[in-house]
Design an enzyme around this catalytic site. Structure first.
Site, short mmCIF file in Angstrom:
data_model
loop_
_atom_site.label_atom_id
_atom_site.label_comp_id
_atom_site.label_asym_id
_atom_site.label_seq_id
_atom_site.Cartn_x
_atom_site.Cartn_y
_atom_site.Cartn_z
N SER A 191 71.35 34.54 24.61
CA SER A 191 70.18 34.84 23.79
C SER A 191 69.85 36.32 23.70
O SER A 191 69.22 36.75 22.76
CB SER A 191 68.98 34.06 24.30
OG SER A 191 68.78 34.31 25.67
N HIS A 219 71.17 28.52 20.69
CA HIS A 219 71.45 29.52 19.64
C HIS A 219 72.75 29.25 18.89
O HIS A 219 73.27 30.15 18.23
CB HIS A 219 71.48 30.91 20.27
CG HIS A 219 70.21 31.26 20.96
ND1 HIS A 219 69.08 31.68 20.27
CD2 HIS A 219 69.85 31.19 22.26
CE1 HIS A 219 68.10 31.87 21.13
NE2 HIS A 219 68.54 31.58 22.35
N LYS A 250 64.33 26.03 17.24
CA LYS A 250 64.90 27.26 16.70
C LYS A 250 65.49 27.00 15.31
O LYS A 250 64.75 27.00 14.34
CB LYS A 250 65.89 27.84 17.70
CG LYS A 250 65.10 28.39 18.89
CD LYS A 250 65.91 28.90 20.03
CE LYS A 250 64.95 29.49 21.08
NZ LYS A 250 65.40 29.29 22.44
C1 LIG Z 1 64.69 28.96 23.70
C2 LIG Z 1 65.65 28.51 24.70
C3 LIG Z 1 65.38 27.39 25.52
C4 LIG Z 1 64.04 26.72 25.52
O1 LIG Z 1 63.80 26.03 24.36
P1 LIG Z 1 62.30 25.72 23.88
O2 LIG Z 1 62.47 24.60 22.94
O3 LIG Z 1 61.79 26.97 23.24
O4 LIG Z 1 61.50 25.34 25.08
C5 LIG Z 1 66.37 26.96 26.36
N1 LIG Z 1 67.56 27.57 26.43
C6 LIG Z 1 67.85 28.67 25.68
C7 LIG Z 1 69.18 29.32 25.81
C8 LIG Z 1 66.90 29.18 24.81
O5 LIG Z 1 67.16 30.26 24.10
#
Ligand SMILES: *Cc1c(COP(=O)(O)O)cnc(C)c1O
Length: 402
Positions: A191, A219, A250
């Protein structure tokens, strides 16, 4: 009787943070928790009354506000209302939840899937359900915080291998070959860096040393693979990942998280993962929106293509200007600054010129690798990317980075 020492400790924490934030605000270097009052399409937002180009979105496929997804959410509210009767295990499961899980399983090429109230909770719940004390978890050094928190909650022994360093992973597996329960957990796309895990080698090592493998696809859904199905499609692999985890917040413009895998794995999670059995079900609107979004990704494959083109155009142009975009290969494009101050100044200079991007500094990234992190989406038009690039060029020159 009050323990004054711990009260003082808490007061110190509270005051320390207040001090830090007011100093940042005084220097115009506080960029967090900014209220967005309007969202125009998926590439423009209004912040503090000012329209800005959005380059800090995780909505990689540009699906936020998609009419089909909005309609699915509204229809779900009309049919079911805004909540459920409680936790899924008891009276909270709707046909919508099962439909969403079947859609995710099919999308990921898995037998079954289970959803949780967030991606963060998914990692905590899955990891703490699969391993416990005496078990070993091996993580990439740059894995997401929720994975580390899951290991802490599980009470498992955690060892971290150097970022994407397969020789180091093998050395750790070799050294711990005698351990009965080994779980390897990696992000598919990292990320803060936007690079991709060497999944073929990770799978081969897990097989060789009999380790279970979990991959976090926060991602990569909608981003990697010809049709956006993610990391396995990207590498042309069909099996080898035991737990396929992802988020619905996301690329999927909803909220929630999922874990997909074998029927028996999902069955265990459905009856023993504490983040599932002790926490409420996803609201109907969010479940319906998420389901529609998976369908849209498959029905509108041009989004994956556009995202890839946009990412390449943006990253290559930044490189030509003299920026260091590190190892990025995806829609996450870090702009290396080095010192925290430089990252803050670059962000301020970009924001003053109308581009919304954010800084990332230690401890989120290693000391001395502070960066501005920009994200590209399929919702950006070529002219919006060109406009942002002009801003980056002027901002970079102003702060002396290029
Ligand atoms: C954003 C993210 C999460 C958490 O997800 P949410 O739905 O925002 O709680 C978990 N793992 C990674 C790699 C992330 O980027």
């Amino acid at each position: 009787m009050q323990n004054t020492e711990s009260v003082d400790g808490i007061a110190q924490r509270i005051n320390g943070m207040a001090l830090r934030i007011s100093k940042m605000q005084a220097d115009e270097l506080y960029f967090y928790n900014m209220p967005i009052t309007e969202i125009h399409g998926s590439a423009e937002v209004v912040v503090n009354g000012r329209k800005m180009l959005m380059f800090a979105s995780y909505g990689y496929s540009g699906l936020l506000g998609h009419p089909r997804i909005n309609a699915a959410a509204k229809d779900a509210i009309d049919r079911y209302g805004t909540g459920t009767h409680g936790v899924r295990l008891l009276a909270g499961t709707l046909d919508l939840h099962r439909e969403l899980e079947a859609t995710i399983a099919k999308f990921k090429g898995a037998d079954d899937a289970i959803t949780f109230s967030s991606g963060y909770v998914t990692n905590l719940a899955v990891i703490s359900c699969l391993v416990g004390r005496h078990d070993l978890v091996l993580c990439d050094k740059f894995d997401h915080a929720s994975i580390l928190d899951g290991c802490v909650l599980a009470g498992a022994e955690l060892k971290r291998f150097r970022h994407n360093d397969m020789a180091h992973l093998e050395a750790l597996l070799q050294k711990n070959a005698h351990r009965a329960t080994k779980l390897v957990i990696v992000d598919s796309v990292f990320s803060m860096d936007g690079d991709i895990i060497d999944l073929p080698t990770t799978i081969a090592l897990c097989r060789k040393y009999h380790a279970y493998l979990m991959v976090d696809e926060a991602h990569s859904i909608g981003v990697l693979g010809a049709t956006g199905r993610g990391i396995e499609e990207h590498f042309g692999l069909h099996d080898g990942v035991d737990v396929k985890m992802g988020t619905l917040s996301k690329t999927i413009p909803s909220v929630g998280g999922y874990a997909a895998g074998s029927c028996t794995l999902v069955n265990l999670l459905r009856h023993a993962a504490r983040g599932f059995i002790f926490s409420a079900a996803l609201p109907p609107a969010q479940a319906a929106a998420a389901r529609a979004a998976f369908d849209v990704i498959l029905d509108e494959p041009e989004r994956v293509v556009r995202l890839r083109e946009n990412s390449i155009m943006f990253r290559d142009s930044l490189k030509r200007m003299g920026y260091d975009t590190m190892q990025s290969e995806t829609a996450i494009v870090p702009v290396l600054c080095g010192a925290d101050d430089l990252a803050y100044s670059l962000v301020r200079a970009c924001q003053q010129r109308g581009v919304f991007a954010l800084p990332v500094v230690a401890p989120a990234v290693p000391e001395g690798t502070a960066r501005l992190r920009a994200t590209v989406t399929a919702g950006h038009s070529k002219s919006q990317i060109e406009a942002a690039l002009e801003v980056f060029e002027a901002a970079g020159k102003e702060v002396g980075l290029i």
